[in-house]
Structures are given as C-alpha cells and as structure tokens.
Design an enzyme around this catalytic site. Structure first.
Site, short mmCIF file in Angstrom:
data_model
loop_
_atom_site.label_atom_id
_atom_site.label_comp_id
_atom_site.label_asym_id
_atom_site.label_seq_id
_atom_site.Cartn_x
_atom_site.Cartn_y
_atom_site.Cartn_z
CB THR A 31 -19.37 6.04 -1.95
OG1 THR A 31 -19.11 6.47 -3.29
CG2 THR A 31 -18.97 4.60 -1.76
CD GLU A 56 -6.83 7.61 0.37
OE1 GLU A 56 -6.13 8.57 0.05
OE2 GLU A 56 -7.84 7.26 -0.28
CG ASP A 109 1.99 7.84 -5.46
OD1 ASP A 109 1.02 7.34 -6.05
OD2 ASP A 109 2.89 8.48 -6.03
CG ASP A 155 -8.69 12.47 -6.56
OD1 ASP A 155 -9.74 12.79 -5.97
OD2 ASP A 155 -7.69 12.07 -5.96
CG PHE A 214 -16.50 10.63 -4.15
CD1 PHE A 214 -16.07 11.89 -4.55
CD2 PHE A 214 -15.94 10.07 -3.03
CE1 PHE A 214 -15.09 12.56 -3.84
CE2 PHE A 214 -14.95 10.72 -2.32
CZ PHE A 214 -14.53 11.97 -2.72
CD GLU A 215 -23.24 5.05 -7.08
OE1 GLU A 215 -22.50 4.36 -6.36
OE2 GLU A 215 -24.07 4.59 -7.87
CG ASP A 239 -18.71 11.07 -10.51
OD1 ASP A 239 -17.49 10.84 -10.61
OD2 ASP A 239 -19.16 12.04 -9.86
CD GLU A 241 -11.57 1.01 -2.07
OE1 GLU A 241 -11.84 0.56 -0.94
OE2 GLU A 241 -12.34 1.74 -2.73
CE LYS A 244 -10.05 23.77 -13.89
NZ LYS A 244 -9.42 24.50 -12.79
#
Ligand code: SAM
Length: 236
Positions: A214, A96, A123, A146, A216-217, A182, A71, A150
């Site tokens: 989650t 992560e 990273d 992320d 974020f969802e 999303d 992941e 922009k």
C-alpha cells in the site's frame, strides 16, 4: 442482550476533515446505503461512536454467516478490497473514522462491486468492545495504524492493553490478529503489549498473505524504514 466492556473513546486519530473530490462524494452518496452500516451513536458523545447496547447483526448486513475479517483503519481500502476479492467466501467489515477513505474505497469498488465488504464509520477503540459478539471474528487486521512517533503522543497509539482486551473478546479461539507497521518503535511497542499478554501467541512474522503493498508501505520503504508484520493467535 449482554454487552462487552465499555471502552473510552480513543485518541488514535485526529479529525482530518471530510473534504473529498466530487467523484468520491458522488460514490459515497450512491454507494453508502449499500455498504455503510448505519449505527446509533453513543448519546451525544459524537458521530464516530456507537451505542454500547447496539450489536451488529452480521447475517442481516452481509446476507449470510461467513468467516469475518475486521479491518481497523482501512484507510483508502487497498488491503480491504484485495482481501475481499481474493476471499469471496469471507466477509470483511472495515471500522474507519475517515469518511474520505471510505468514499475512495467505494469509488474504486464502483466498477468492481464486492458484496462481501461493509463499513462502519466509528472509532474502533470505542466500538470494538461492544459492536460484535464474543468470538465472532476470524481475523482482525491492523495495518499501518497511525504511528504517533513522538514520545508524548505514544499514549494515542491504538495498540495498547485496553484495545488488546477488545480484540481478544471478538476473536474466535485460534483466530488471528494481524498487524503491520513501518515504524520500528511501534513494532517494539506492539510486541511489548502482546508478548506480555498470555492470551495471545506470536505465530508469524511473515508478510500477511492477503496484505498488498500500500501507499503507506511504499512511503515507509522510500523513507528507509523497514516493515514489520506480526500475527498473534488468540489462545484458548
Ligand atoms: C496510517 S492509515 C493506514 C490505512 C491502511 N490500513 C493502510 O495500510 O493503507 C491509519 C488509518 O486508521 C484510521 N484510524 C485511526 N484511528 C482509528 C480508530 N480509532 N478507529 C477507526 N479508524 C481509525 C485512520 O483514519 C486512517 O485511515
């Protein structure tokens, strides 16, 4: 030992600081020796890098050889913990950069240990090209990366051709790269990158079977955005 392609450090994240509540600190101190794999950094290029000559010995780290899910950006670990609990016969490696997220995941695991999870604090954009051997991975998950909405920040998005090269290298033939976002614009961007790559085939737009709802969802839905799931299969 052969190494894979060396990738540049990505700019898909900003340092968000390592501040965390005391109980997450305590969980990190207590549980990181067990769950966080210590990797050598790439010279003086920073703590979230890994020496390109280093190769993770997953039999040693997990104590067995089982199908491996990687992941990318596990955040506070909802999908990771859910997947690992549902599939005790698979191993789950989270890449992560955000230590408080790793600490929070481990704090939650404190009461419910999951022996099939390990973290590497790196990273993923830099590490994935060399950390694992070719074809070692059953599935790669990139859920809610992320979005960098922009225009001037689009170049920071993780899902881009060099990263697709790294994912392709580590996936076993037939292995899946599962993505979710999303942001409609990022979903279009993902499809643009991966539909143009004839080493991958889109095989599903259904919700990934092990992906729980989650934060974020929920935030995305509350803001009126719709969720896109994509599963690409490595061909050949
Ligand atoms: C928007 S959060 C989503 C977290 C989680 N996947 C979820 O769905 O709840 C994105 C996560 O990716 C991590 N991240 C961003 N770029 C990364 C990189 N290059 N390598 C590893 N992690 C990264 C961030 O630190 C953050 O925790």
């Amino acid at each position: 030992m052969s190494t894979g392609p060396r990738l540049a450090r990505t700019r898909s994240f900003t340092r968000r600081g390592d501040r965390m509540p005391p109980r997450h600190h305590a969980a990190y101190d207590r549980l990181s020796p067990r769950y966080v794999v210590q990797v050598p950094p790439d010279g003086d290029a920073g703590v979230t890098t890994v020496d390109p000559a280093y190769r993770l010995d997953r039999e040693r780290e997990f104590g067995r050889l089982a199908p491996l899910v990687v992941e990318i950006g596990s955040g506070s670990g909802d999908a990771l913990r859910h997947g690992a609990a549902e599939r005790p016969d698979w191993d789950f490696l989270a890449l992560e950069v955000w230590r408080p997220g790793i600490a929070q995941t481990m704090a939650r695991m404190g009461e419910d240990p999951l022996p099939n999870i390990r973290f590497v604090e790196v990273d993923a954009g830099q590490a994935l090209g060399t950390l694992l051997g070719p074809g070692e991975v059953h599935e790669v998950w990139t859920f809610f990366p992320d979005p960098w909405p922009k225009n001037r920040h689009h170049k920071r998005r993780l899902v881009a051709p060099p990263f697709a090269d790294a994912v392709h290298r580590v996936l076993a033939p037939g292995g899946l790269w599962r993505l979710a976002t999303d942001w409609a614009d990022y979903a279009d961007h993902m499809r643009g990158v991966l539909d143009a790559d004839d080493r991958f085939e889109l095989v599903s737009t259904e919700r990934a079977p092990l992906r729980p709802v989650t934060r974020f969802e929920r935030k995305g839905i509350a803001a009126g955005r719709s969720i896109t799931d994509l599963a690409y299969q490595r061909l050949g």
